[in-house]
Design a protein around this motif. Structure first.
Motif, mmCIF file in Angstrom:
data_model
loop_
_atom_site.group_PDB
_atom_site.id
_atom_site.type_symbol
_atom_site.label_atom_id
_atom_site.label_comp_id
_atom_site.label_asym_id
_atom_site.label_seq_id
_atom_site.Cartn_x
_atom_site.Cartn_y
_atom_site.Cartn_z
ATOM 1 N N LEU A 181 49.073 24.889 130.453
ATOM 2 C CA LEU A 181 47.740 24.808 129.869
ATOM 3 C C LEU A 181 47.198 23.390 129.779
ATOM 4 C CD1 LEU A 181 48.005 27.390 126.924
ATOM 5 C CD2 LEU A 181 46.948 27.712 129.153
ATOM 6 N N SER A 182 48.043 22.368 130.015
ATOM 7 C CA SER A 182 47.587 20.985 129.842
ATOM 8 C C SER A 182 46.436 20.652 130.777
ATOM 9 C CB SER A 182 48.750 20.012 130.057
ATOM 10 O OG SER A 182 49.305 20.176 131.353
ATOM 11 N N VAL A 183 46.419 21.254 131.969
ATOM 12 C CA VAL A 183 45.340 20.972 132.911
ATOM 13 C C VAL A 183 44.028 21.587 132.436
ATOM 14 C CG1 VAL A 183 45.699 23.011 134.374
ATOM 15 C CG2 VAL A 183 44.788 20.912 135.384
ATOM 16 N N GLY A 184 44.081 22.588 131.542
ATOM 17 C CA GLY A 184 42.856 23.228 131.077
ATOM 18 C C GLY A 184 41.947 22.278 130.336
ATOM 19 N N LEU A 185 42.511 21.429 129.470
ATOM 20 C CA LEU A 185 41.713 20.463 128.722
ATOM 21 C C LEU A 185 41.211 19.348 129.628
ATOM 22 C CD1 LEU A 185 40.841 20.243 125.759
ATOM 23 C CD2 LEU A 185 42.718 18.642 125.395
ATOM 24 N N MET A 186 41.778 19.249 130.804
ATOM 25 C CA MET A 186 41.359 18.241 131.766
ATOM 26 C C MET A 186 40.205 18.747 132.634
ATOM 27 S SD MET A 186 43.750 16.300 134.591
ATOM 28 C CE MET A 186 44.776 15.535 133.332
ATOM 29 N N MET A 187 40.299 19.997 133.105
ATOM 30 C CA MET A 187 39.363 20.477 134.107
ATOM 31 C C MET A 187 38.182 21.277 133.561
ATOM 32 S SD MET A 187 40.448 19.010 136.685
ATOM 33 C CE MET A 187 38.918 19.541 137.428
ATOM 34 N N LEU A 188 38.401 22.119 132.553
ATOM 35 C CA LEU A 188 37.299 22.959 132.066
ATOM 36 C C LEU A 188 36.141 22.139 131.483
ATOM 37 C CD1 LEU A 188 39.222 25.983 130.513
ATOM 38 C CD2 LEU A 188 37.636 26.039 132.444
ATOM 39 N N PRO A 189 36.382 21.128 130.633
ATOM 40 C CA PRO A 189 35.260 20.310 130.162
ATOM 41 C C PRO A 189 34.563 19.561 131.295
ATOM 42 C CG PRO A 189 37.146 20.051 128.712
ATOM 43 C CD PRO A 189 37.639 20.785 129.912
ATOM 44 N N ALA A 190 35.332 19.074 132.261
ATOM 45 C CA ALA A 190 34.729 18.365 133.396
ATOM 46 C C ALA A 190 33.852 19.308 134.212
ATOM 47 C CB ALA A 190 35.822 17.761 134.272
ATOM 48 N N ALA A 191 34.360 20.509 134.469
ATOM 49 C CA ALA A 191 33.577 21.485 135.238
ATOM 50 C C ALA A 191 32.328 21.905 134.480
ATOM 51 C CB ALA A 191 34.449 22.702 135.555
ATOM 52 N N GLY A 192 32.430 22.067 133.158
ATOM 53 C CA GLY A 192 31.261 22.410 132.364
ATOM 54 C C GLY A 192 30.219 21.298 132.341
ATOM 55 N N ALA A 193 30.689 20.042 132.282
ATOM 56 C CA ALA A 193 29.764 18.904 132.256
ATOM 57 C C ALA A 193 28.938 18.806 133.532
ATOM 58 C CB ALA A 193 30.548 17.611 132.036
ATOM 59 N N ARG A 194 29.470 19.321 134.637
ATOM 60 C CA ARG A 194 28.786 19.214 135.936
ATOM 61 C C ARG A 194 27.447 19.927 135.941
ATOM 62 N NH1 ARG A 194 26.895 17.235 139.640
ATOM 63 N NH2 ARG A 194 27.642 17.008 141.775
ATOM 64 N N PHE A 195 27.255 20.898 135.040
ATOM 65 C CA PHE A 195 26.000 21.641 134.988
ATOM 66 C C PHE A 195 24.920 20.912 134.194
ATOM 67 C CE2 PHE A 195 29.245 24.994 135.514
ATOM 68 C CZ PHE A 195 28.796 25.523 136.708
ATOM 69 N N TRP A 196 25.272 19.766 133.599
ATOM 70 C CA TRP A 196 24.325 19.051 132.755
ATOM 71 C C TRP A 196 23.872 17.710 133.311
ATOM 72 C CZ3 TRP A 196 22.332 21.818 128.905
ATOM 73 C CH2 TRP A 196 23.066 22.900 128.415
ATOM 74 N N SER A 197 24.627 17.116 134.236
ATOM 75 C CA SER A 197 24.285 15.769 134.699
ATOM 76 C C SER A 197 24.862 15.501 136.083
ATOM 77 C CB SER A 197 24.816 14.721 133.708
ATOM 78 O OG SER A 197 24.548 13.413 134.151
ATOM 79 N N ASN A 198 24.300 14.471 136.730
ATOM 80 C CA ASN A 198 24.810 13.986 138.015
ATOM 81 C C ASN A 198 25.463 12.615 137.895
ATOM 82 O OD1 ASN A 198 24.396 15.995 139.933
ATOM 83 N ND2 ASN A 198 22.230 15.460 140.190
ATOM 84 N N ASP A 199 25.132 11.887 136.843
ATOM 85 C CA ASP A 199 25.647 10.530 136.650
ATOM 86 C C ASP A 199 27.101 10.568 136.192
ATOM 87 O OD1 ASP A 199 25.131 7.543 136.214
ATOM 88 O OD2 ASP A 199 25.819 8.181 134.234
ATOM 89 N N VAL A 200 27.937 9.720 136.791
ATOM 90 C CA VAL A 200 29.370 9.766 136.512
ATOM 91 C C VAL A 200 29.658 9.428 135.050
ATOM 92 C CG1 VAL A 200 31.636 8.843 137.127
ATOM 93 C CG2 VAL A 200 29.919 9.195 138.904
ATOM 94 N N ARG A 201 29.004 8.396 134.522
ATOM 95 C CA ARG A 201 29.241 8.031 133.124
ATOM 96 C C ARG A 201 28.815 9.160 132.186
ATOM 97 N NH1 ARG A 201 27.855 2.985 135.285
ATOM 98 N NH2 ARG A 201 29.382 1.333 134.836
ATOM 99 N N SER A 202 27.656 9.743 132.469
ATOM 100 C CA SER A 202 27.199 10.858 131.637
ATOM 101 C C SER A 202 28.144 12.051 131.736
ATOM 102 C CB SER A 202 25.783 11.288 132.065
ATOM 103 O OG SER A 202 24.869 10.236 131.871
ATOM 104 N N LEU A 203 28.646 12.307 132.935
ATOM 105 C CA LEU A 203 29.607 13.394 133.117
ATOM 106 C C LEU A 203 30.846 13.180 132.244
ATOM 107 C CD1 LEU A 203 29.517 14.025 136.974
ATOM 108 C CD2 LEU A 203 28.812 15.613 135.189
ATOM 109 N N CYS A 204 31.340 11.952 132.231
ATOM 110 C CA CYS A 204 32.531 11.651 131.428
ATOM 111 C C CYS A 204 32.254 11.841 129.943
ATOM 112 C CB CYS A 204 33.002 10.222 131.697
ATOM 113 S SG CYS A 204 33.715 9.966 133.342
ATOM 114 N N LEU A 205 31.083 11.367 129.469
ATOM 115 C CA LEU A 205 30.754 11.500 128.052
ATOM 116 C C LEU A 205 30.578 12.966 127.653
ATOM 117 C CD1 LEU A 205 28.231 8.541 127.629
ATOM 118 C CD2 LEU A 205 30.579 8.658 126.790
#
Length: 288
Positions: free
Chosen positions: A204-228
């Protein structure tokens, strides 16, 4: 309402440690997940989370559920699998995704066999799914160390990491840092998976890594914004997941990942680049 939301974290030390560890993991893992997603290596993170299992199992075999041996073992085997699959894909006809799949399947099977040989089904469940409610000071120290290392690397190599995501061939043609940056990034992935393994287990450790990142992709294109945005989703998932596990008597790790999955589905539906937004744009174009 106050007692329902804040009472568990105010009254119980194990909930406070779980919250602290989960939030630090969120801050550390989410940006790494963003870079994995931008590199189209999302499933590589899943494969690497399985690949650390034999190392953690070897540490468990000789020292039991001691954090340092399991961490060192997971780190060494994870790096070995990453390098091994990379060498196979570079010097043979096999692509990196196939070699990574082969290595992680072998690693997963060996790890489960080792844990089953020495321990009980309870030990196996602990290694596979973690126990964020049982984090001790040593585990928290490891998670903090991983987070600090991650942010130091991101600060020092941010431009190289972004450039390698956008156009790795161009970076390697104009600079020699392309290969080292890629290797350094794989080390970061393994480090964060090892840190997450203490709380969420190898599966499950990869879940906290990938699911938030994948969800953020629907809100922004900027890398810094994606990380935040990814960090915000991961932190919210950690808090809500811990509350859900406490009040509903659910396993904490799966609860956190389920909440992160809910955030992903919500973002995919109503995000700025989600399903509804695209349907609205398509409808306007047809009527125009």
């Amino acid at each position: 309402m106050f007692e329902y939301l804040f009472g568990p974290f105010l009254h119980y030390g194990f909930m406070q440690r779980a919250l602290l560890g989960s939030l630090i993991l969120s801050i550390s893992c989410a940006p790494v997940g963003v870079f994995l997603m931008l590199r189209r290596m999302s499933l590589t993170g899943d494969a690497m989370s399985h690949a650390i299992l034999p190392g953690a199992a070897l540490g468990f075999l000789f020292f039991g559920l001691e954090i340092i041996p399991m961490t060192i073992g997971g780190l060494l085997i994870g790096l070995l699998v990453a390098l091994g699959s990379g060498l196979v894909s570079r010097f043979t006809v096999q692509k990196e995704d196939a070699s990574m799949a082969a290595f992680y399947l072998i690693s997963l099977a060996i790890g489960v066999l080792i844990v089953s040989w020495r321990g009980s089904s309870v030990d196996l469940m602990h290694v596979l799914f973690g126990s964020v409610l049982a984090l001790n000071d040593a585990a928290l120290g490891l998670i903090v160390g991983v987070a600090l290392t991650t942010y130091i690397v991101l600060l020092l190599f941010w431009r190289g990491l972004v450039a390698e995501c956008l156009d790795p061939l161009f970076l390697r043609s104009v600079s020699r840092i392309g290969g080292p940056v890629h290797l350094l990034f794989l080390v970061l992935v393994v480090l964060n998976l090892v840190g997450g393994f203490q709380a969420l287990g190898t599966l499950l450790s990869v879940g906290l890594m990938m699911l938030p990142a994948a969800g953020a992709r629907f809100w922004s294109n900027d890398v810094r914004s994606l990380c935040l945005i990814a960090v915000a989703i991961a932190m919210a998932s950690s808090v809500c997941g811990l509350l859900l596990s406490y009040h509903a008597s659910m396993p904490s790790g799966p609860a956190i990942i389920c909440i992160a999955g809910a955030f992903y589905l919500f973002s995919a539906l109503v995000g700025r680049r989600g399903v509804l937004a695209n349907l609205f744009v398509s409808g306007r174009h047809k009527t125009a």
